[in-house]
Design an enzyme around this catalytic site. Structure first.
Site, PDB file in Angstrom:
ATOM      1  N   LYS A 188       0.786  -1.091   0.040  1.00 15.69           N
ATOM      2  CA  LYS A 188       0.109   0.069   0.167  1.00 15.69           C
ATOM      3  C   LYS A 188       0.944   1.206   0.181  1.00 15.69           C
ATOM      4  O   LYS A 188       1.886   1.274   0.644  1.00 15.69           O
ATOM      5  CB  LYS A 188      -0.860  -0.008   1.075  1.00 15.69           C
ATOM      6  N   SER A 213      -9.299   1.574   2.955  1.00 12.38           N
ATOM      7  CA  SER A 213      -8.303   2.349   2.248  1.00 12.38           C
ATOM      8  C   SER A 213      -7.241   1.565   1.541  1.00 12.38           C
ATOM      9  O   SER A 213      -6.427   2.218   0.679  1.00 12.38           O
ATOM     10  CB  SER A 213      -7.646   3.744   3.027  1.00 12.38           C
ATOM     11  N   SER A 217      -9.659  -0.771   7.163  1.00 12.49           N
ATOM     12  CA  SER A 217      -9.166  -0.486   6.010  1.00 12.49           C
ATOM     13  C   SER A 217      -8.551  -1.657   5.304  1.00 12.49           C
ATOM     14  O   SER A 217      -8.112  -1.942   4.128  1.00 12.49           O
ATOM     15  CB  SER A 217      -8.328   0.550   5.865  1.00 12.49           C
TER      16      SER A 217
END
Length: 397
Positions: free
Chosen positions: A34, A111, A135
């Site tokens: 990420k 996210s 997330s």
């Protein structure tokens, strides 16, 4: 070079591949990261082009990434995230929305959206994400894969852009329990935890609703079959809507203190929903924060007493399947609030939670979760691998 990417999972602005050690327990596995994790010599984008432009290349690589590389895994790229990681949707107005391979036409969840899409689509064997309010867990449920939020502070968070540090944790996704455990063996301290009791969160299932409960019935039956001691409990000490409000206030206060000055200096042009949330954080008062801090500790003590040192708690990961793409912001905010009622339990109490791909509804994935006592993450992953014979399906495989 950008890897094969039919799902728009990978960042074009941070094209980085790193070879793993020639030998190690993760040799032969590929992973994605990420774009909140620092990689030495590269800028961390944090889901926003202005953030990318206003921050220098990282001086060192996040230790969690370094440990995976040292264990032999190969990093194949950085993945998209929501702006400053402040969303559960996965829709980014600047970089586009990663495709949910197992629920086409629906959001991937955020996210850690790109990481979930990369794993669900079979582009990486596993992928790192971060979980503040859900997330990792929510995208895992939406995309039909495994995803873990680790005990707060158990994995060092150095070299990671924080959103709300007292909630942020390192997590990861995989399509099978063995890979989840192998990654855990590298990142987590050992644990001999072997759960003896299964607690079924009756009020959390009721809150999620009859349709979700029905969709997860077979998965719940599979979990029950692994225990001689399983029974229902009430998790919430009152209205289920009260706990997400504690989370929302405390998270929002930390976000304002962490990012407010940068936002004022650079006016980054956030997308719908995210812009309003950042503005709302400025309305939180200190007395409200202090009250919620005390209430958070009440929740933590309650959860410690409920779980003891030998139980795991079962609950729905989400209140439904992934919403459709382009769902109006107001509808997404209602769904987000319902999701946080389920997701805030582990976050407030700083506990580990794993989402398992054990359900479907209307042809789309739906996860069921296990919350374990603090610090026993490795033992939880061992138990899941040994007791649950389940893996996530890859579309087109």
């Amino acid at each position: 070079m950008i890897p094969h990417d039919p799902n728009n999972a990978f960042c074009r602005h941070a094209q980085v591949e790193l070879s793993g050690a020639p030998a190690g327990p993760l040799r032969g596995l590929s992973f994605a990261v990420k774009d909140v994790f620092d990689i030495a010599g590269y800028r961390t984008g944090n889901g926003n082009p202005v953030w990318l432009e206003t921050h220098a290349p990282a001086a060192r690589t996040a230790s969690s990434v370094e440990r995976l590389l040292a264990a032999g895994a190969r990093m194949i790229g950085k993945t998209h995230t929501d702006e400053l990681a402040y969303s559960l949707n996965g829709e980014n107005v600047h970089y586009g929305t990663p495709t949910n391979p197992n629920a086409p036409g629906r959001i991937p969840g955020g996210s850690s959206s790109g990481s979930a899409a990369a794993v669900a689509g079979g582009l990486a064997d596993f992928a790192l994400g971060t979980d503040c309010g859900g997330s990792v867990r929510l995208p895992a449920s939406y995309c039909g894969i495994f995803g873990i939020r680790t005990t707060h502070g158990l994995i060092p968070a150095d070299g990671i852009v924080d959103l709300a540090a007292s909630f942020d944790t390192v997590g990861w996704f995989a399509r099978d329990a063995q890979t989840m455990r192998r990654v855990g063996d590298v990142l987590l301290p050992a644990s001999d935890f072997k759960p003896q009791r299964l607690l079924i969160a009756q009020d959390a299932f009721a809150f999620a609703g009859h349709e979700v409960t029905t969709a997860l019935a077979a998965g719940l039956a599979q979990l029950k079959a692994a225990f001689t001691d399983h029974h229902t409990v009430r998790v919430y000490t009152g209205d289920p809507a009260a706990w997400p409000e504690i989370f929302r206030i405390l998270q929002g206060d930390e976000i304002r203190r962490r990012h407010g000055a940068w936002i004022d200096s650079h006016d980054p042009g956030f997308g719908p929903g995210i812009a309003e949330r950042f503005s709302w954080t400025r309305t939180i008062g200190p007395a409200e924060v202090e009250c919620m801090r005390r209430r958070r500790e009440d929740v933590a003590r309650h959860m410690d007493a409920l779980l003891g040192d030998d139980a795991i708690l079962c609950l729905p990961t989400a209140p439904g399947i992934a919403p459709k793409l382009a769902t109006p912001v107001a509808e997404l905010e209602v769904f987000r609030a319902r999701a946080i009622a389920l997701l805030s339990i582990a976050g407030l109490a700083r506990l580990p939670q794993i989402s398992l791909p054990l359900g479907t509804m209307a042809g789309c994935p739906l996860g069921v979760s296990l919350i374990a006592p603090r610090g026993v993450d490795s033992g939880l992953l061992d138990w899941v691998e040994k007791e649950l014979k389940v893996h996530a399906e890859v579309i087109g495989s």
